[in-house]
Write an enzyme that holds these catalytic residues in place. Structure first.
Site, PDB file in Angstrom:
ATOM      1  N   TYR A 279       0.833  -1.153  -0.014  1.00  0.00           N
ATOM      2  CA  TYR A 279       0.047  -0.047  -0.037  1.00  0.00           C
ATOM      3  C   TYR A 279       0.683   1.025  -0.121  1.00  0.00           C
ATOM      4  O   TYR A 279       0.443   2.448  -0.454  1.00  0.00           O
ATOM      5  CB  TYR A 279      -1.125   0.038   1.214  1.00  0.00           C
ATOM      6  CG  TYR A 279      -2.175  -0.970   1.065  1.00  0.00           C
ATOM      7  CD1 TYR A 279      -2.737  -0.750  -0.182  1.00  0.00           C
ATOM      8  CD2 TYR A 279      -2.622  -1.824   1.780  1.00  0.00           C
ATOM      9  CE1 TYR A 279      -4.088  -1.627  -0.743  1.00  0.00           C
ATOM     10  CE2 TYR A 279      -3.638  -2.659   1.641  1.00  0.00           C
ATOM     11  CZ  TYR A 279      -4.346  -2.617   0.440  1.00  0.00           C
ATOM     12  OH  TYR A 279      -5.339  -3.310   0.237  1.00  0.00           O
TER      13      TYR A 279
ATOM     14  N   GLU B   3       2.569 -29.537  12.892  1.00  0.00           N
ATOM     15  CA  GLU B   3       2.000 -28.845  11.979  1.00  0.00           C
ATOM     16  C   GLU B   3       0.945 -28.038  12.208  1.00  0.00           C
ATOM     17  O   GLU B   3       0.731 -26.783  11.775  1.00  0.00           O
ATOM     18  CB  GLU B   3       1.964 -29.857  10.576  1.00  0.00           C
ATOM     19  CG  GLU B   3       1.401 -29.047   9.437  1.00  0.00           C
ATOM     20  CD  GLU B   3       0.948 -29.901   8.342  1.00  0.00           C
ATOM     21  OE1 GLU B   3       1.405 -31.314   8.421  1.00  0.00           O
ATOM     22  OE2 GLU B   3       0.344 -29.756   7.340  1.00  0.00           O
TER      23      GLU B   3
ATOM     24  N   ASP C  31       1.404 -33.941   8.828  1.00  0.00           N
ATOM     25  CA  ASP C  31       0.258 -34.961   8.341  1.00  0.00           C
ATOM     26  C   ASP C  31       1.329 -35.911   7.483  1.00  0.00           C
ATOM     27  O   ASP C  31       2.424 -35.666   6.850  1.00  0.00           O
ATOM     28  CB  ASP C  31      -0.506 -34.198   7.350  1.00  0.00           C
ATOM     29  CG  ASP C  31      -1.725 -33.484   8.066  1.00  0.00           C
ATOM     30  OD1 ASP C  31      -1.956 -33.845   9.297  1.00  0.00           O
ATOM     31  OD2 ASP C  31      -2.424 -32.786   7.393  1.00  0.00           O
TER      32      ASP C  31
END
Lengths: 699, 367
Positions: free
Chosen positions: B100, B196, B248
């Site tokens: 910005y 995780e 995972d």
């Protein structure tokens, strides 16, 4: 309509019997309602063509009120133009549509159901005796029997329009006609006796008329006025494109006056009448000609009633058919006639002469397109004459592409800077095809038309125009296709689409390709110059930013102007400098070597400049508000005969009316994004399987 | 902005150097050009001795007077300017704020300097690599998206933060954890467990797993952000704590582990300070479903992307160890992937009570 003659012939007792007997045996179980041949014979009677029409008016283009209104205007204007051109007069035509009050009140133009159509021309006029029959007898006219290029072909149009008016409003057709300043003007009111196909004259008197010469037809019909695609407005606009030698004034039912000035001051060369070519004659017609001929021998018949058949060739053909050359034509019947016909078809005969066709011409097409369409690039191509089924024809094509420089700039300047996710509006506008047959615009059944198929079949991508599969090319583009022929093969009697003959298709494709090639050249040159320009633009745009950033990085202690100057110098040397200016046409380097083209740039117009500038001057001269009758033959006075009109360009109009408002606004903004009226109408969409599947085809 | 006391930092000097490149080139009528190291697989190599992904020395040039690069060049200058401004004002900011800050419409046009953040982020990364400055040094931070709990005490802006006394919510890991910003005052843990997903971290925290096994629990909610990776690295380096990674059982989990261990391809130059070559992969392994009796129906079928990614991983040099090749092949052979959450199929506390204790006891991990 030629094929409608046999209708009355079928109702003979002979054919009736065979029809009534055959269905009987199967349904023998129900004897009660059996009708004898005698009873049936009593019911069988002649069907007049007029009666046939009242039941089948859709065949002639009167299917719905909107189309009917257009057909009426079209028939009247076609007749006016044909008459003027044949008489060698530069046409001045005024079309006026008025709302007819119903139940006392006058509704608005879009709500109205009844209209009065008035078409006035400055043509040769019609002799008094012929007026009733021309306007109130179907299949009466001068054009059907000859092989000559004209707008109307069958002598059915204006009387059918009159009959339509009679059927829907009960009002007769009013005609005023005057054949010259010394003759009196005649006023007629006529109707058709639909049973006998004969005119009924209601009123016939001499009147005072302000016009020294010409014809005025007034019809009152039921109709619907709606602008947009396939409207009267569009038809007249397109007419003006293909007929730049016509001055057309149109008073819309909404009270506006549209003036389409004359931008081409030569009449099209008058087409010659030719005899039929043996290849273009069908067997039935051949038999009829055998009966009607004035010759006493078949060899004489061949040599005199057909074109391109020399006495020598006629004798050869007789020999080939094993017929004595002196056989009387009327004695030739049945199998012998058929063999003779077939022999003729197998003989090698020279193609028909082509001077019977008068093309619009590249210059006139350019001037017409330039006048009516705001674009950046225009080009036109006239093909050499070709032949289909023994009929000579000429294909012409034209292109108008792009936006005027002033309009381009307009779209480039949006008001606010864009936020994230906002984009320039993308342009998915498709090209528009305008089709003509013998200078008459075709508005309906686009997808059935050979021209439209040829446009779709052309690979526009090769010429730098986007095109999705099976669709029209995309972009701000108008494609003009004209077929001129002594006999244009329409797919139906209402003359809406050109039939798909291979020869015609091929010619159209060749013409379009040539237009496309020129457009491609133009676009490529523009693109090359623009990319150079963009390069420099980019650098110039960013230099400021880079210099400012460097300055801030250096704590504001940088010699900004010096750095900027240095960078700009590098930018200039790296983008070709003067060469780019040249490529952009900034140095005013001349035309771009494209034949029969106009290129409009911010600085002006290139190519066929004299012509384009004449358009401008004419536009200046054209009065915007013109009373219908008060403007008789202003610039035609010196042009009395056809021979004089040709090859001579009226000058001296300029300045005469120079104080009038500029007529440049007459150019219709065909490309303005909001004006998306070119949606296919329903009937069109139904028979367009190709383009209907287009969006899915893209995956 | 620049006050009198402000001392020009080395990073600021490097940024100003960019302006000098432009000025010098302009004076010599040359095209201003930067050399930027290429951030792609083609320009990284695995150093087996160090166990790190290292960046090669292939560079791309970015020059101003090239139509394709002009805008990028301009953007680079704008971002450099914004970064220098941060240095002078001694502020930190986010990637999005930089976007910005540098976005505006170019004068006399309707073109924006940046249209989306996707344009400014790579420019910042370009500057990081070409100036050899870390993002933290550039004063650009990521969102705080990691949590830590366990017997460790930090000093943060003078506040004492005892992560064993922060309930089950723990301490939110700041994105900049360099010693100047975050001090590790005391740490008595035996190891670091980097999880995780937040779900499993919460489970372990709620069950006070860290107290029983005396460890630090860290999570990065997915791909761990720099702060979390850097903090794990500091704990590993400064307190010699072994780091175990729990992810995972899918190709993305493997890759998270490999990023923690060897560093990422995109920012390979940061491996030096981020990677933990001795980190161990504790689970979920493709051997676990069988060993811990997870039913087949809690697996998820590998989709095409998973399979392609897995095959890609097998080709990375740092996955070439036989044990890893076997691990990935086993997953591909089964055709299934398993989420950590699937362990709840046995029992809500299966992870805390059976799975991890078993793994730790058996030293059942991959290196």
């Amino acid at each position: 309509m030629a094929k409608q003659h046999p209708i009355s012939a079928t109702s003979t007792p002979d054919s009736a019997r065979s029809e009534s007997e055959s269905p009987v045996p199967k349904k023998a179980a129900r004897p009660a309602q059996q009708v004898t041949a005698v009873e049936m014979g009593a019911r069988q009677r002649e069907i007049s063509v007029s009666e046939f029409f009242t039941k089948n008016r859709h065949l002639l283009g009167f299917d719905n009120p909107r189309k009917a209104l257009l057909t009426c205007v079209k028939e009247a204007v076609d007749n006016a133009l044909d008459a003027c051109e044949e008489a060698g007069i530069l046409p001045d035509v005024t079309v006026r549509l008025d709302v007819v009050p119903t139940n006392g009140a006058a509704p608005s133009a879009s709500q109205a159901t009844r209209f009065r159509i008035t078409v006035t021309d400055n043509g040769p006029g019609i002799v008094r005796q012929q007026i009733p029959r021309i306007f109130a007898k179907l299949l009466y006219g001068s054009k059907f029997h000859r092989m000559r290029m004209s707008r109307g072909q069958q002598g059915i149009g204006i009387s059918a329009a009159g009959m339509y008016g009679q059927l829907t409003t009960g009002k007769p057709v009013q005609i005023i006609s005057r054949i010259g300043p010394k003759a009196a003007a005649h006023f007629f009111e006529v109707q058709i006796d639909t049973k006998k196909n004969e005119p009924l004259v209601h009123e016939n008197k001499q009147i005072e008329w302000t016009q020294p010469r010409g014809t005025q037809v007034t019809l009152e019909v039921e109709g619907k006025y709606q602008k947009g695609r396939a409207s009267v407005d569009e038809w007249l606009e397109q007419t003006s494109i293909a007929n730049p030698h016509v001055r057309l004034i149109y008073h819309t039912p909404e009270g506006e006056t549209k003036d389409y000035p004359r931008t081409y001051h030569e009449l099209p060369p008058s087409p010659r009448e030719i005899k039929p070519h043996p290849y273009g004659i069908e067997f039935g017609m051949f038999l009829k000609m055998l009966q009607d001929t004035k010759s006493h021998s078949i060899s004489g018949f061949l040599a005199s009633d057909f074109c391109r058949v020399s006495p020598q060739l006629a004798d050869d053909m007789c020999k080939a058919a094993k017929l004595p050359a002196h056989t009387k034509p009327r004695d030739l019947k049945g199998a012998a006639a058929e063999t003779f016909y077939r022999t003729i078809q197998e003989t090698k005969i020279m193609a028909p002469p082509t001077n019977c066709i008068s093309p619009i011409g590249e210059k006139a097409i350019l001037s017409g397109l330039y006048k009516q369409i705001k674009g950046e690039f225009y080009t036109a191509v006239s093909r050499p004459p070709a032949v289909y089924r023994g009929n000579p024809f000429i294909i012409e094509a034209g292109l108008a592409y792009g936006r005027r420089p002033e309009d381009q700039n307009k779209t480039k300047q949006p008001t606010a800077p864009k936020a994230e996710g906002e984009h320039e509006e993308d342009d998915s506008e498709l090209a528009r095809v305008i089709r003509y047959a013998n200078r008459v615009p075709l508005l309906y059944q686009q997808s059935a038309c050979s021209t439209f198929k040829a446009v779709l079949g052309t690979t526009w991508k090769n010429y730098g125009v986007a095109q999705s599969r099976g669709a029209l090319p995309a972009g701000p583009m108008v494609i003009f296709v004209h077929m001129a022929s002594v006999w244009v093969p329409f797919t139906s009697e209402s003359k809406e689409a050109i039939a798909d003959y291979d020869e015609i298709q091929k010619e159209i494709t060749l013409a379009l390709r040539e237009c496309g090639r020129r457009l491609g050249l133009f676009l490529r040159r523009r693109e090359r110059a623009a990319s150079e320009y963009r390069r420099r633009n980019i650098f110039e745009l960013y230099i400021e930013e880079v210099v400012e950033a460097c300055n801030r990085l250096k704590g504001g202690k940088l010699a900004k102007e010096k750095l900027k100057g240095q960078l700009q110098k590098i930018a200039n040397s790296r983008t070709g400098g003067a060469k780019t200016d040249e490529a952009l046409g900034k140095t005013g380097a001349g035309p771009e070597g494209l034949p029969h083209s106009i290129i409009v740039t911010e600085e002006g117009i290139e190519g066929e400049v004299d012509l384009a500038s004449r358009v401008e001057s004419e536009a200046v001269a054209a009065p915007v508000q013109t009373p219908v009758e008060a403007n008789p033959l202003r610039d035609e006075k010196p042009v009395a005969t056809a021979t004089k009109a040709q090859g001579k360009t009226p000058t001296g109009m300029k300045g005469k009316d120079a104080k009038r408002p500029k007529g440049k606004a007459a150019q219709m903004a065909l490309f303005s994004g909001s004006d998306r009226q070119d949606r296919p109408d329903r009937s069109d969409r139904r028979d367009r399987p190709v383009s209907a599947s287009k969006p899915r085809g893209k995956k | 902005m620049a006050t009198k006391q402000h001392k020009t930092t080395p990073v600021e000097k490097k940024l100003i150097g960019l302006a000098d490149v432009v000025v010098t080139a302009a004076e010599r009528s040359k095209d201003p050009t930067f050399a930027i190291p290429i951030r792609a697989l083609s320009n990284v190599s695995f150093n087996p001795r160090k166990g790190l992904i290292e960046m090669g020395d292939k560079k791309q040039t970015r020059s101003f007077f090239n139509v394709g690069m002009a805008k990028k060049f301009m953007q680079t200058m704008l971002v450099a300017d914004a970064l220098a401004e941060l240095q002078r004002a001694e502020l930190t900011t986010s990637l999005r704020e930089i976007y910005y800050r540098t976005k505006h419409t170019i004068q006399d046009s309707h073109e924006n300097t940046f249209d989306t953040q996707d344009e400014s982020d790579p420019v910042i990364e370009d500057l990081e690599v070409s100036l050899a400055a870390l993002r933290e040094e550039l004063h650009v931070r990521a969102e705080n998206s990691g949590s830590i709990v366990g017997p460790v005490v930090f000093g943060d802006d003078g506040d004492r933060v005892d992560c064993s006394k922060l309930g089950k919510g723990g301490y939110s890991v700041p994105s900049i954890v360099e010693p100047e910003y975050l001090e590790i005052r005391r740490c008595t843990a035996d190891f670091v467990l980097l999880v995780e997903k937040g779900t499993q971290w919460n489970r372990l925290s709620e069950d006070k797993f860290w107290r029983r096994y005396n460890c630090v629990l860290l999570t990065g909610n997915g791909q761990p952000p720099r702060g979390v990776r850097r903090l794990a690295r500091r704990l590993h380096e400064e307190y010699r704590l072994p780091v175990y990674v729990l992810v995972d059982n899918d190709p993305w989990g493997y890759y998270i582990y490999s990023v923690v261990k060897q560093g990422s391809i995109n920012l390979a130059f940061e491996s030096q300070r981020m990677a933990i070559p001795k980190a161990k992969f504790i689970g979920l392994s493709s051997a676990d479903p069988e060993r811990y009796g997870l039913p087949r129906n809690v697996g998820i079928k590998l989709n095409e992307k998973d399979i392609a990614r897995a095959k890609e991983l097998m080709n990375y040099q740092w996955f070439k160890k036989p044990s890893w090749q076997a691990e990935i092949k086993r997953m591909l052979a089964s055709g299934l992937k398993y989420e950590l959450d699937a362990l709840a199929n046995k029992d809500f506390q299966f992870l805390t009570k059976k799975y991890l204790p078993g793994k730790l006891k058996d030293k059942d991990w991959l290196d």
